[in-house]
Design a protein around this motif. Structure first.
Motif, PDB file in Angstrom:
ATOM      1  N   THR A 184       2.473   9.384  -4.511  1.00 43.46           N
ATOM      2  CA  THR A 184       1.294   8.455  -4.752  1.00 43.46           C
ATOM      3  C   THR A 184       0.158   9.310  -5.530  1.00 43.46           C
ATOM      4  OG1 THR A 184       0.362   9.062  -2.633  1.00 43.46           O
ATOM      5  CG2 THR A 184       1.964   7.281  -2.539  1.00 43.46           C
ATOM      6  N   LEU A 186      -1.790  10.968  -3.743  1.00 43.56           N
ATOM      7  CA  LEU A 186      -2.496  11.550  -2.712  1.00 43.56           C
ATOM      8  C   LEU A 186      -2.617  13.105  -2.246  1.00 43.56           C
ATOM      9  CD1 LEU A 186      -2.468   8.514  -0.271  1.00 43.56           C
ATOM     10  CD2 LEU A 186      -4.156   8.888  -1.739  1.00 43.56           C
ATOM     11  N   GLU A 236       0.689  -1.081   0.236  1.00 41.27           N
ATOM     12  CA  GLU A 236       0.101   0.035   0.069  1.00 41.27           C
ATOM     13  C   GLU A 236       0.851   1.150   0.006  1.00 41.27           C
ATOM     14  OE1 GLU A 236      -2.818  -1.542   0.156  1.00 41.27           O
ATOM     15  OE2 GLU A 236      -1.653  -3.468   0.806  1.00 41.27           O
ATOM     16  N   VAL A 237       0.276   2.448  -0.125  1.00 40.37           N
ATOM     17  CA  VAL A 237       1.291   3.611  -0.251  1.00 40.37           C
ATOM     18  C   VAL A 237       1.628   4.018   1.060  1.00 40.37           C
ATOM     19  CG1 VAL A 237       0.168   4.799  -2.432  1.00 40.37           C
ATOM     20  CG2 VAL A 237      -0.856   5.036   0.088  1.00 40.37           C
ATOM     21  N   GLU A 238       0.859   3.585   2.176  1.00 41.38           N
ATOM     22  CA  GLU A 238       1.423   3.845   3.612  1.00 41.38           C
ATOM     23  C   GLU A 238       2.318   2.646   4.181  1.00 41.38           C
ATOM     24  OE1 GLU A 238      -1.549   3.327   2.553  1.00 41.38           O
ATOM     25  OE2 GLU A 238      -2.632   1.667   4.084  1.00 41.38           O
ATOM     26  N   SER A 260       9.998   4.955   4.049  1.00 42.62           N
ATOM     27  CA  SER A 260       8.715   5.166   4.226  1.00 42.62           C
ATOM     28  C   SER A 260       8.483   5.928   2.779  1.00 42.62           C
ATOM     29  CB  SER A 260       8.213   6.267   5.286  1.00 42.62           C
ATOM     30  OG  SER A 260       8.996   6.050   6.452  1.00 42.62           O
ATOM     31  N   GLN A 261       7.235   5.374   1.925  1.00 45.59           N
ATOM     32  CA  GLN A 261       7.030   5.839   0.858  1.00 45.59           C
ATOM     33  C   GLN A 261       6.592   7.378   1.033  1.00 45.59           C
ATOM     34  OE1 GLN A 261       5.315   3.199  -2.022  1.00 45.59           O
ATOM     35  NE2 GLN A 261       4.603   2.065  -0.324  1.00 45.59           N
ATOM     36  N   ARG A 262       6.775   8.194   0.151  1.00 43.17           N
ATOM     37  CA  ARG A 262       6.508   9.711   0.064  1.00 43.17           C
ATOM     38  C   ARG A 262       5.239   9.783  -0.578  1.00 43.17           C
ATOM     39  NH1 ARG A 262      11.649  10.540  -0.714  1.00 43.17           N
ATOM     40  NH2 ARG A 262      11.392  10.784  -3.073  1.00 43.17           N
ATOM     41  N   LEU A 263       4.337  10.410   0.314  1.00 49.96           N
ATOM     42  CA  LEU A 263       2.904  10.358  -0.078  1.00 49.96           C
ATOM     43  C   LEU A 263       2.711  11.204  -1.344  1.00 49.96           C
ATOM     44  CD1 LEU A 263       0.888  10.375   3.235  1.00 49.96           C
ATOM     45  CD2 LEU A 263       1.362   8.365   1.739  1.00 49.96           C
ATOM     46  N   GLU A 264       3.532  12.333  -1.559  1.00 50.12           N
ATOM     47  CA  GLU A 264       3.235  13.247  -2.788  1.00 50.12           C
ATOM     48  C   GLU A 264       3.543  12.073  -3.954  1.00 50.12           C
ATOM     49  OE1 GLU A 264       7.570  14.331  -1.235  1.00 50.12           O
ATOM     50  OE2 GLU A 264       5.738  13.628  -0.309  1.00 50.12           O
TER      51      GLU A 264
END
Ligand SMILES: C[S@@+](CC[C@H](N)C(=O)[O-])C[C@H]1O[C@@H](n2cnc3c(N)ncnc32)[C@H](O)[C@@H]1O
Length: 245
Positions: free
Chosen positions: A241, A243, A167-169, A235-239
């Motif tokens: 993804t 989101l 998942e993205v998180e 940690s995947q960077r949410l930007e």
């Protein structure tokens, strides 16, 4: 960071040829019972030391890619997690359940055989063929000697596939054994340049632990090199993804 088991591989065959060769090499290694170079007879101490800093729920589902017959899976299950391993060799999967006196139920799913005992599930087949819908939700990844087991030409594809499965998180707890030249000026606190190249585009990288093994401690590094154990939290960077746009 090179750590793959056969440095005599041709330098640059196509990625697919290289993957096929690599799979044959691993399957043969398990048939020959040559696992002493990577299989640990105790739970990894860095896993025990740092795992809980992720503050995961007990019920979390943890992906262990290229899991072999690692005892780390037992420890993760003991923390209350559901463990989802992926392993190419049926010999390794069978050995994991047999050696730990676990009775597993086997089901066929596409090109995979899925073995399950309680909260430990191992998908037996090629990591690169697995699809997200087969795996379900993943809260965290534990990578010990998975990325580094693969030839360098395949590592980027490993990360693309890993991102497609999570998942993205979802964070990654990554352990590496880096081979450092004894005359290297690289500070111990430095993130390995290959880790930066492979992960920095999509992940924030935190180096949580570094331990330089003295060659006198019996580490099996080549002459002129020592081994440095490192633990990273990715940690995947949410930007990235979409989101936050
Ligand atoms: C270096 S071992 C590490 C095993 C385990 N992570 C541990 O810490 O003991 C790498 C494992 O990956 C498996 N493997 C290699 N390529 C694979 C692939 N494409 N799909 C699934 N498993 C693979 C090998 O059979 C081997 O058991």
């Amino acid at each position: 960071m090179s750590n793959d088991p056969d440095r005599s591989r041709p330098a640059n065959p196509s990625v697919d040829t290289n993957k096929r060769q690599d799979n044959s090499l691993w399957l043969q290694m398990w048939r020959d019972d040559r696992t002493e170079d990577f299989h640990q007879t105790a739970v990894n101490p860095l896993l025990i030391q740092y795992w809980h800093s992720q503050k995961l729920k007990r019920s979390s589902r943890i992906l262990v890619p290229l899991c072999g017959k690692s005892l780390d899976m037992l420890w993760l299950a003991e923390q209350g997690h559901t463990v989802v391993g992926i392993e190419l060799s049926p010999i390794a999967v069978k050995a994991f359940f047999n050696e730990n006196c676990l009775k597993a139920k086997k089901t066929r799913n596409g090109n995979f055989t899925c073995w399950q005992s309680g909260t430990i599930i191992i998908w037996c087949g090629d990591f690169f063929s697995l699809r997200k819908h087969q795996l379900g939700h993943i809260d965290s990844v534990f990578d010990r000697a998975a990325l580094t087991a693969l030839p360098e030409t395949i590592r980027r594809q490993y990360i693309t596939q890993l991102r497609a499965l999570i998942e993205v998180e979802t964070g990654i707890f990554l352990l590496t054994d880096e081979h450092i030249a004894q005359d290297s000026q690289q500070p111990a606190t430095q993130i390995d340049s290959e880790i930066v190249t492979l992960y920095a585009e999509h992940f924030d990288i935190t180096l949580t632990h570094t331990q330089r093994l003295d060659p006198a401690q019996g580490s099996s590094s080549e002459e002129g090199f020592y081994i440095e154990n490192k633990a990273y939290q990715l940690s995947q960077r949410l930007e990235d993804t979409g989101l936050f746009t």
